[in-house]
Design a protein around this motif. Structure first.
Motif, PDB file in Angstrom:
ATOM      1  N   TRP A   8       0.831  -1.206   0.000  1.00 41.55           N
ATOM      2  CA  TRP A   8       0.000   0.000   0.000  1.00 41.55           C
ATOM      3  C   TRP A   8       0.866   1.256   0.000  1.00 41.55           C
ATOM      4  N   LEU A   9       1.945   1.243   0.769  1.00 45.52           N
ATOM      5  CA  LEU A   9       2.834   2.403   0.826  1.00 45.52           C
ATOM      6  C   LEU A   9       3.460   2.708  -0.537  1.00 45.52           C
ATOM      7  N   SER A  10       3.667   1.677  -1.313  1.00 44.60           N
ATOM      8  CA  SER A  10       4.282   1.893  -2.627  1.00 44.60           C
ATOM      9  C   SER A  10       3.260   2.252  -3.701  1.00 44.60           C
ATOM     10  N   THR A  11       1.979   2.010  -3.438  1.00 46.28           N
ATOM     11  CA  THR A  11       0.960   2.264  -4.461  1.00 46.28           C
ATOM     12  C   THR A  11      -0.066   3.322  -4.088  1.00 46.28           C
ATOM     13  N   GLU A 150     -10.785   4.797  -8.024  1.00 50.15           N
ATOM     14  CA  GLU A 150     -10.733   3.755  -7.005  1.00 50.15           C
ATOM     15  C   GLU A 150     -10.357   4.287  -5.626  1.00 50.15           C
ATOM     16  N   VAL A 151     -10.022   5.561  -5.540  1.00 51.58           N
ATOM     17  CA  VAL A 151      -9.654   6.176  -4.263  1.00 51.58           C
ATOM     18  C   VAL A 151     -10.861   6.923  -3.702  1.00 51.58           C
ATOM     19  N   ASP A 152     -11.160   6.696  -2.418  1.00 54.62           N
ATOM     20  CA  ASP A 152     -12.321   7.324  -1.780  1.00 54.62           C
ATOM     21  C   ASP A 152     -11.961   8.314  -0.679  1.00 54.62           C
ATOM     22  N   LEU A 153     -10.784   8.182  -0.077  1.00 50.53           N
ATOM     23  CA  LEU A 153     -10.386   9.084   1.013  1.00 50.53           C
ATOM     24  C   LEU A 153      -8.884   9.289   0.962  1.00 50.53           C
ATOM     25  N   VAL A 154      -8.453  10.543   1.118  1.00 46.01           N
ATOM     26  CA  VAL A 154      -7.036  10.877   1.059  1.00 46.01           C
ATOM     27  C   VAL A 154      -6.660  11.736   2.266  1.00 46.01           C
ATOM     28  N   LYS A 155      -5.649  11.305   2.999  1.00 43.96           N
ATOM     29  CA  LYS A 155      -5.130  12.080   4.135  1.00 43.96           C
ATOM     30  C   LYS A 155      -3.880  12.828   3.705  1.00 43.96           C
ATOM     31  N   GLY A 156      -3.708  14.033   4.231  1.00 45.29           N
ATOM     32  CA  GLY A 156      -2.454  14.725   4.045  1.00 45.29           C
ATOM     33  C   GLY A 156      -1.404  14.172   4.989  1.00 45.29           C
ATOM     34  N   MET A 157      -0.152  14.134   4.541  1.00 46.68           N
ATOM     35  CA  MET A 157       0.956  13.803   5.448  1.00 46.68           C
ATOM     36  C   MET A 157       1.999  14.903   5.305  1.00 46.68           C
ATOM     37  N   TYR A 158       2.719  15.167   6.400  1.00 48.83           N
ATOM     38  CA  TYR A 158       3.596  16.325   6.446  1.00 48.83           C
ATOM     39  C   TYR A 158       4.492  16.238   7.673  1.00 48.83           C
ATOM     40  N   ASP A 159       5.531  17.087   7.671  1.00 49.37           N
ATOM     41  CA  ASP A 159       6.341  17.271   8.868  1.00 49.37           C
ATOM     42  C   ASP A 159       5.563  18.177   9.819  1.00 49.37           C
ATOM     43  N   ARG A 160       5.724  17.930  11.130  1.00 52.90           N
ATOM     44  CA  ARG A 160       5.041  18.763  12.129  1.00 52.90           C
ATOM     45  C   ARG A 160       6.062  19.256  13.151  1.00 52.90           C
ATOM     46  N   PRO A 161       6.698  20.400  12.893  1.00 54.53           N
ATOM     47  CA  PRO A 161       7.677  20.922  13.847  1.00 54.53           C
ATOM     48  C   PRO A 161       7.009  21.401  15.131  1.00 54.53           C
ATOM     49  N   LEU A 162       7.759  21.370  16.222  1.00 56.70           N
ATOM     50  CA  LEU A 162       7.277  21.842  17.518  1.00 56.70           C
ATOM     51  C   LEU A 162       8.379  22.669  18.161  1.00 56.70           C
ATOM     52  N   GLY A 163       8.101  23.967  18.344  1.00 53.70           N
ATOM     53  CA  GLY A 163       9.093  24.831  18.955  1.00 53.70           C
ATOM     54  C   GLY A 163      10.397  24.895  18.187  1.00 53.70           C
ATOM     55  N   LEU A 219      -9.641   9.429  13.821  1.00 57.65           N
ATOM     56  CA  LEU A 219      -9.355   8.004  13.972  1.00 57.65           C
ATOM     57  C   LEU A 219     -10.582   7.172  13.623  1.00 57.65           C
ATOM     58  N   GLY A 220     -11.753   7.598  14.112  1.00 53.12           N
ATOM     59  CA  GLY A 220     -12.969   6.861  13.819  1.00 53.12           C
ATOM     60  C   GLY A 220     -13.259   6.779  12.341  1.00 53.12           C
ATOM     61  N   MET A 221     -13.025   7.890  11.621  1.00 53.22           N
ATOM     62  CA  MET A 221     -13.284   7.908  10.191  1.00 53.22           C
ATOM     63  C   MET A 221     -12.367   6.952   9.440  1.00 53.22           C
ATOM     64  N   LEU A 222     -11.075   6.924   9.826  1.00 53.40           N
ATOM     65  CA  LEU A 222     -10.143   6.003   9.170  1.00 53.40           C
ATOM     66  C   LEU A 222     -10.554   4.551   9.384  1.00 53.40           C
ATOM     67  N   VAL A 223     -10.849   4.203  10.624  1.00 53.12           N
ATOM     68  CA  VAL A 223     -11.209   2.819  10.939  1.00 53.12           C
ATOM     69  C   VAL A 223     -12.491   2.416  10.230  1.00 53.12           C
ATOM     70  N   ASP A 224     -13.492   3.276  10.272  1.00 50.43           N
ATOM     71  CA  ASP A 224     -14.773   2.947   9.646  1.00 50.43           C
ATOM     72  C   ASP A 224     -14.657   2.885   8.126  1.00 50.43           C
ATOM     73  N   LEU A 228     -15.456  -0.168   5.526  1.00 50.12           N
ATOM     74  CA  LEU A 228     -16.502   0.041   4.529  1.00 50.12           C
ATOM     75  C   LEU A 228     -15.991  -0.116   3.102  1.00 50.12           C
ATOM     76  N   VAL A 229     -14.810   0.438   2.802  1.00 50.70           N
ATOM     77  CA  VAL A 229     -14.346   0.437   1.406  1.00 50.70           C
ATOM     78  C   VAL A 229     -13.013  -0.273   1.205  1.00 50.70           C
ATOM     79  N   GLY A 230     -12.308  -0.635   2.275  1.00 51.27           N
ATOM     80  CA  GLY A 230     -11.061  -1.369   2.131  1.00 51.27           C
ATOM     81  C   GLY A 230      -9.837  -0.468   2.025  1.00 51.27           C
ATOM     82  N   LEU A 231      -8.674  -1.048   2.295  1.00 49.06           N
ATOM     83  CA  LEU A 231      -7.433  -0.281   2.364  1.00 49.06           C
ATOM     84  C   LEU A 231      -7.077   0.390   1.043  1.00 49.06           C
TER      85      LEU A 231
END
Length: 314
Positions: A8-11, A150-163, A219-224, A228-231
């Motif tokens: 999945w990480l590669s596709t 074939e894609v139904d949900l997309v999350k953003g990923m990013y660096d999250r600096p703190l201080g 978290l609930g949305m990802l799990v559900d 519902l639609v698969g990885l």
């Protein structure tokens, strides 16, 4: 890590540069899909205007990618609504949406109600406290939904600096959400920012999901959605760096408790006691307890709401 997740990480993990804007626009024109951007906001007058203005300029005026920007104000006491409207957003107040069901505090409540006041085939959620905002956050996470049916949900990923320290943000993710997902839903272990507030999904998926009213919504949305639609219908896109206002340790504790409860409900839908969380603050007579209820209420799938069904018919 599961072999399925490695695949999945590669596709299903991309960079914003993998889909140039002209290709995304061509896909939008070809498919005829519309895009709504929703900003849930509570006392964000310092940042909400810039976010709205950038999206309008880059993705509505320069190119026709976004069809509407809606700011849902959940009871701000500052000038959030005025600033957002002046920047070009349509502002709707949470309590004016579906008034027959009394609103409760929480981000998930606002996201759920936003489905009733938006019309896009694709709904993109963006937190209203982001600093140094880039429209790549929107085009990056909307792109796969427009170009890949074939894609139904997309999350953003990013660096999250703190201080000023790179990669130190997202403390609740590392201490609560990531361990929970790895142990109980290992198929979701590949998400870099499972709790991130920047994500987009097809309305046809969102309207079938229950929405935890508070911090557990991501978290609930990802799990559900997984069930519902698969990885392979889930994806993530690297959009760079996310800078925002950080909360204090006790607020993070309440967030973690709500997320744990959301996971608990999905692990066993049994008769569990309504939980609370006690924290401590030093007062004049020593440490004093402060007890908070953990927001466990959930809203049903929007397709079960009569007003939503009537809106769709109309």
């Amino acid at each position: 890590m599961l072999k399925e997740v490695e695949r999945w990480l590669s596709t299903r993990s991309w960079s914003v540069t993998d889909r140039p804007l002209h290709k995304i626009l061509a896909a939008k024109q070809r498919t005829g899909q519309s895009v709504s951007v929703v900003l849930p906001a509570l006392n964000e007058e310092e940042t909400v205007g810039d976010i709205v203005a950038i999206i309008r300029h880059d993705l509505m005026q320069q190119v026709p990618l976004v069809d509407e920007i809606v700011v849902v104000d959940s009871g701000s006491t500052d000038r959030t609504s005025e600033v957002a409207a002046a920047a070009g957003a349509r502002v709707v107040h949470r309590d004016d949406i579906l008034p027959r069901i009394p609103a409760v505090p929480g981000k998930g409540e606002v996201l759920w109600r936003s489905l009733l006041v938006t019309g896009g085939d694709i709904v993109c959620f963006i937190d209203a406290d982001l600093k140094d905002f880039s429209s790549d956050f929107v085009s990056g996470i909307v792109g796969p939904l427009l170009t890949d049916p074939e894609v139904d949900l997309v999350k953003g990923m990013y660096d999250r600096p703190l201080g000023g320290a790179a990669g130190q943000g997202g403390r609740v993710t590392e201490l609560m959400a990531r361990p929970l997902l790895n142990m109980h839903w290992p198929q979701l272990a590949g998400f870099v920012q499972p709790l991130g507030g920047e994500y987009a999904a097809r309305r046809s998926l969102l309207e079938q999901l229950p929405f935890p009213v508070g911090y557990g919504v991501e978290l609930g949305m990802l799990v559900d959605a997984l069930h519902l639609v698969g990885l392979d219908a889930l994806a993530q896109v690297d959009v760079g760096v996310r800078k925002h206002r950080h909360q204090d340790g006790q607020a993070l504790g309440r967030m973690a408790a709500a997320i744990y409860r959301t996971a608990q409900l999905r692990l066993a839908r049994g008769h569990l006691i309504r939980p609370s969380l006690t924290q401590f603050e030093r007062g004049e007579d020593g440490f004093e307890p402060r007890t908070f209820s953990v927001d466990t209420e959930e809203r049903p799938p929007m397709v079960e709401i009569a007003e939503y069904a009537e809106r769709r018919v109309a």
